[in-house]
Design a protein around this motif. Structure first.
Motif, PDB file in Angstrom:
ATOM      1  N   GLN A 211    -104.772  -9.568   6.677  1.00 10.63           N
ATOM      2  CA  GLN A 211    -106.105  -9.728   6.106  1.00 10.63           C
ATOM      3  C   GLN A 211    -106.199 -10.836   5.070  1.00 10.63           C
ATOM      4  O   GLN A 211    -107.255 -11.031   4.470  1.00 10.63           O
ATOM      5  N   GLY A 212    -105.115 -11.586   4.816  1.00 11.75           N
ATOM      6  CA  GLY A 212    -105.160 -12.674   3.851  1.00 11.75           C
ATOM      7  C   GLY A 212    -104.832 -12.204   2.449  1.00 11.75           C
ATOM      8  O   GLY A 212    -104.192 -11.174   2.250  1.00 11.75           O
ATOM      9  N   GLU A 213    -105.265 -12.961   1.440  1.00 11.62           N
ATOM     10  CA  GLU A 213    -104.934 -12.635   0.057  1.00 11.62           C
ATOM     11  C   GLU A 213    -106.152 -12.799  -0.836  1.00 11.62           C
ATOM     12  O   GLU A 213    -107.124 -13.461  -0.482  1.00 11.62           O
ATOM     13  N   PHE A 214    -106.093 -12.154  -1.997  1.00 14.10           N
ATOM     14  CA  PHE A 214    -107.114 -12.369  -3.018  1.00 14.10           C
ATOM     15  C   PHE A 214    -106.423 -12.411  -4.382  1.00 14.10           C
ATOM     16  O   PHE A 214    -105.398 -11.764  -4.604  1.00 14.10           O
ATOM     17  N   LYS A 215    -107.000 -13.210  -5.279  1.00 13.23           N
ATOM     18  CA  LYS A 215    -106.412 -13.431  -6.592  1.00 13.23           C
ATOM     19  C   LYS A 215    -107.425 -13.082  -7.667  1.00 13.23           C
ATOM     20  O   LYS A 215    -108.635 -13.120  -7.441  1.00 13.23           O
ATOM     21  N   GLY A 216    -106.927 -12.746  -8.846  1.00 12.83           N
ATOM     22  CA  GLY A 216    -107.808 -12.479  -9.974  1.00 12.83           C
ATOM     23  C   GLY A 216    -107.205 -11.488 -10.932  1.00 12.83           C
ATOM     24  O   GLY A 216    -106.029 -11.144 -10.856  1.00 12.83           O
ATOM     25  N   LYS A 217    -108.051 -11.036 -11.857  1.00 14.17           N
ATOM     26  CA  LYS A 217    -107.679  -9.977 -12.786  1.00 14.17           C
ATOM     27  C   LYS A 217    -108.389  -8.705 -12.343  1.00 14.17           C
ATOM     28  O   LYS A 217    -109.597  -8.734 -12.106  1.00 14.17           O
ATOM     29  N   PHE A 218    -107.631  -7.615 -12.247  1.00 20.54           N
ATOM     30  CA  PHE A 218    -108.172  -6.395 -11.668  1.00 20.54           C
ATOM     31  C   PHE A 218    -108.062  -5.236 -12.657  1.00 20.54           C
ATOM     32  O   PHE A 218    -107.017  -5.023 -13.276  1.00 20.54           O
ATOM     33  N   SER A 219    -109.163  -4.494 -12.794  1.00 22.18           N
ATOM     34  CA  SER A 219    -109.140  -3.304 -13.632  1.00 22.18           C
ATOM     35  C   SER A 219    -108.447  -2.158 -12.915  1.00 22.18           C
ATOM     36  O   SER A 219    -107.871  -1.270 -13.552  1.00 22.18           O
ATOM     37  N   LEU A 220    -108.496  -2.191 -11.599  1.00 24.89           N
ATOM     38  CA  LEU A 220    -107.963  -1.092 -10.797  1.00 24.89           C
ATOM     39  C   LEU A 220    -107.235  -1.676  -9.603  1.00 24.89           C
ATOM     40  O   LEU A 220    -107.768  -2.524  -8.889  1.00 24.89           O
ATOM     41  N   LEU A 221    -106.012  -1.246  -9.387  1.00 25.57           N
ATOM     42  CA  LEU A 221    -105.270  -1.605  -8.187  1.00 25.57           C
ATOM     43  C   LEU A 221    -104.533  -0.352  -7.725  1.00 25.57           C
ATOM     44  O   LEU A 221    -103.649   0.142  -8.421  1.00 25.57           O
ATOM     45  N   ALA A 238    -114.753   4.744   7.992  1.00 26.92           N
ATOM     46  CA  ALA A 238    -115.514   3.753   8.746  1.00 26.92           C
ATOM     47  C   ALA A 238    -114.964   2.345   8.600  1.00 26.92           C
ATOM     48  O   ALA A 238    -115.307   1.455   9.359  1.00 26.92           O
ATOM     49  N   HIS A 239    -114.087   2.158   7.607  1.00 33.00           N
ATOM     50  CA  HIS A 239    -113.576   0.811   7.364  1.00 33.00           C
ATOM     51  C   HIS A 239    -112.605   0.361   8.451  1.00 33.00           C
ATOM     52  O   HIS A 239    -112.331  -0.818   8.596  1.00 33.00           O
ATOM     53  N   GLY A 240    -112.096   1.270   9.229  1.00 27.34           N
ATOM     54  CA  GLY A 240    -111.183   0.879  10.301  1.00 27.34           C
ATOM     55  C   GLY A 240    -109.784   1.385  10.056  1.00 27.34           C
ATOM     56  O   GLY A 240    -109.496   2.049   9.070  1.00 27.34           O
ATOM     57  N   THR A 241    -108.883   1.083  10.984  1.00 33.97           N
ATOM     58  CA  THR A 241    -107.506   1.559  10.889  1.00 33.97           C
ATOM     59  C   THR A 241    -106.564   0.378  11.070  1.00 33.97           C
ATOM     60  O   THR A 241    -105.803   0.309  12.030  1.00 33.97           O
ATOM     61  N   ASN A 242    -106.628  -0.581  10.141  1.00 37.07           N
ATOM     62  CA  ASN A 242    -105.780  -1.763  10.222  1.00 37.07           C
ATOM     63  C   ASN A 242    -104.374  -1.507   9.704  1.00 37.07           C
ATOM     64  O   ASN A 242    -103.539  -2.393   9.715  1.00 37.07           O
ATOM     65  N   GLY A 243    -104.104  -0.333   9.223  1.00 34.22           N
ATOM     66  CA  GLY A 243    -102.789  -0.010   8.710  1.00 34.22           C
ATOM     67  C   GLY A 243    -102.806   1.336   8.034  1.00 34.22           C
ATOM     68  O   GLY A 243    -103.855   1.950   7.848  1.00 34.22           O
ATOM     69  N   HIS A 244    -101.632   1.807   7.655  1.00 33.13           N
ATOM     70  CA  HIS A 244    -101.518   3.143   7.103  1.00 33.13           C
ATOM     71  C   HIS A 244    -101.736   3.194   5.596  1.00 33.13           C
ATOM     72  O   HIS A 244    -102.122   4.217   5.067  1.00 33.13           O
ATOM     73  N   MET A 245    -101.451   2.095   4.903  1.00 30.90           N
ATOM     74  CA  MET A 245    -101.649   2.073   3.454  1.00 30.90           C
ATOM     75  C   MET A 245    -103.075   1.650   3.132  1.00 30.90           C
ATOM     76  O   MET A 245    -103.584   0.682   3.681  1.00 30.90           O
ATOM     77  N   LYS A 246    -103.697   2.384   2.206  1.00 29.41           N
ATOM     78  CA  LYS A 246    -105.035   2.035   1.752  1.00 29.41           C
ATOM     79  C   LYS A 246    -104.922   1.337   0.402  1.00 29.41           C
ATOM     80  O   LYS A 246    -104.236   1.818  -0.500  1.00 29.41           O
ATOM     81  N   LEU A 247    -105.592   0.197   0.290  1.00 30.66           N
ATOM     82  CA  LEU A 247    -105.567  -0.578  -0.947  1.00 30.66           C
ATOM     83  C   LEU A 247    -106.972  -0.667  -1.514  1.00 30.66           C
ATOM     84  O   LEU A 247    -107.920  -1.006  -0.799  1.00 30.66           O
ATOM     85  N   LEU A 248    -107.090  -0.347  -2.794  1.00 34.99           N
ATOM     86  CA  LEU A 248    -108.356  -0.472  -3.506  1.00 34.99           C
ATOM     87  C   LEU A 248    -108.119  -1.297  -4.758  1.00 34.99           C
ATOM     88  O   LEU A 248    -107.274  -0.951  -5.589  1.00 34.99           O
ATOM     89  N   ALA A 249    -108.833  -2.413  -4.878  1.00 32.44           N
ATOM     90  CA  ALA A 249    -108.718  -3.269  -6.060  1.00 32.44           C
ATOM     91  C   ALA A 249    -110.120  -3.594  -6.557  1.00 32.44           C
ATOM     92  O   ALA A 249    -111.015  -3.901  -5.758  1.00 32.44           O
ATOM     93  N   THR A 250    -110.308  -3.526  -7.869  1.00 33.30           N
ATOM     94  CA  THR A 250    -111.612  -3.772  -8.475  1.00 33.30           C
ATOM     95  C   THR A 250    -111.474  -4.825  -9.571  1.00 33.30           C
ATOM     96  O   THR A 250    -110.590  -4.715 -10.427  1.00 33.30           O
ATOM     97  N   ASP A 251    -112.325  -5.848  -9.518  1.00 32.09           N
ATOM     98  CA  ASP A 251    -112.298  -6.892 -10.545  1.00 32.09           C
ATOM     99  C   ASP A 251    -112.564  -6.294 -11.925  1.00 32.09           C
ATOM    100  O   ASP A 251    -113.082  -5.178 -12.053  1.00 32.09           O
ATOM    101  N   THR A 252    -112.228  -7.057 -12.965  1.00 36.44           N
ATOM    102  CA  THR A 252    -112.338  -6.530 -14.328  1.00 36.44           C
ATOM    103  C   THR A 252    -113.763  -6.487 -14.861  1.00 36.44           C
ATOM    104  O   THR A 252    -113.985  -5.987 -15.964  1.00 36.44           O
ATOM    105  N   SER A 253    -114.733  -6.962 -14.130  1.00 36.29           N
ATOM    106  CA  SER A 253    -116.113  -6.874 -14.613  1.00 36.29           C
ATOM    107  C   SER A 253    -116.585  -5.419 -14.576  1.00 36.29           C
ATOM    108  O   SER A 253    -116.216  -4.648 -13.697  1.00 36.29           O
ATOM    109  N   VAL A 254    -117.402  -5.059 -15.571  1.00 38.99           N
ATOM    110  CA  VAL A 254    -117.929  -3.694 -15.638  1.00 38.99           C
ATOM    111  C   VAL A 254    -118.792  -3.394 -14.418  1.00 38.99           C
ATOM    112  O   VAL A 254    -118.777  -2.285 -13.879  1.00 38.99           O
TER     113      VAL A 254
END
Length: 324
Positions: A211-221, A238-254
């Motif tokens: 799925q590529g990469e993303f960069k930044g500062k994250f409040s939640l990973l 509904a997001h699909g089954t592209n793999g077994h690990m689920k990743l959730l990352a949220t930028d530091t903005s409120v």
């Protein structure tokens, strides 16, 4: 041979008051092989000994860190001939994320009684479920470590802040977690950090093999194979089954943080893109940055020699779900 092998860590928070009751219960049930360790370094020997009694199920009585060390030995130690038996996790320790995901809540002794009930009724197989594990390689020579819940970025900083600065105050766990979260949010909103507050977030790069990469500062990973994420957040299928690990990352903005929480509350997280919120699934994830330390099931891991932390998913392994 014992039907049930129970591994207890007396140093886990809940065991300080619970262990005498557990010992008494085991003394009245000779079919339980009870092994106590004083340190996680002894878990390898414990699992080797447990394998010798060929139990039908292994029950872990300790926090998430104890579970992580035991899973690593069960599936990487080569102590069993063939597939190790299913694992049950008693609700113990400070966070209990793994136990909660497997339906174990409330009194740990009641959960142990439930395990014995299922064994004696011959109903273990009806409650066995499959979960993938996260295999973490931090770039050293040691074998990968196995677990089920990883926190990184600012989340890891706040978790470490809670452990080092809030827990010593002796407050209840729930109060400690809430206070650390509020102070972390306060510091992030005002752009503060260090001293009596958690450190400021650091930039990092997160890469997924397809799925590529993303960069930044994250409040939640968060990377997990559990059905529930932190704070009982559930992700949409509904997001699909592209793999077994689920990743959730949220930028530091409120705004990004509240958009993520809103999607989680509505149960729509992962159904559509949200600005500043990344939800992906994959079988290989790389995390790198100047401060790319992560916490896997309560234990801290850091990259070695500037190498990325590499996460891969394992084949499904059996666990015992205690909920009806």
């Amino acid at each position: 041979m014992a039907s049930v092998a129970l591994l207890s860590n007396p140093r886990s928070t809940g065991n300080r008051a619970l262990l005498p009751r557990v010992r008494e219960y085991c003394a009245a049930h000779p079919d339980i092989f009870h092994y106590e360790v004083e340190d996680v370094a002894q878990i390898g020997e414990a699992i080797r000994t447990i394998a010798m009694v060929s139990p039908r199920i292994v029950v872990i009585n300790g926090g998430d860190g104890t579970v992580q060390a035991a899973l690593t030995e069960l599936y990487s130690g080569g102590h069993f001939d063939g597939t190790p038996p299913p694992v049950a996790v008693l609700p113990n320790g400070k966070t209990n994320l793994i136990a909660l995901d497997l339906g174990a809540e409330g009194d740990p002794l009641k959960a142990l009684e439930r395990v014995i009930e299922l064994v004696e009724a011959g109903r273990l197989e009806d409650h066995v479920i499959q979960r993938q594990l996260i295999s973490l390689d931090s770039g050293g020579e040691a074998r990968p470590v196995l677990g089920m819940f990883l926190g990184g970025a600012y989340l890891a900083d706040v978790m470490l802040y809670c452990r080092n600065r809030i827990y010593p105050l002796g407050l209840p766990n729930g109060v400690s977690h809430f206070l650390a979260a509020m102070l972390g949010l306060f510091a992030m909103v005002l752009g503060l950090g260090g001293g009596r507050l958690p450190p400021k977030p650091e930039a990092m790069t997160v890469s997924l093999i397809r799925q590529g990469e993303f960069k930044g500062k994250f409040s939640l990973l968060i990377v997990t194979t559990l059905e529930k994420l932190l704070l009982s957040i559930r992700t949409s299928e509904a997001h699909g089954t592209n793999g077994h690990m689920k990743l959730l990352a949220t930028d530091t903005s409120v705004g990004a943080l509240f958009r993520m929480l809103g999607g989680a509350w509505r149960g729509t997280l992962g159904q559509r893109p949200l600005d500043g919120v990344h939800f992906e699934q994959g079988d290989e994830i790389r995390i790198e940055g100047r401060r790319s330390n992560v916490i896997l099931d309560g234990e801290i891991f850091e990259s070695i020699g500037g190498k990325p932390i590499v996460l891969t998913s394992t084949q499904p392994v059996p666990f015992l779900r205690l909920a009806a």
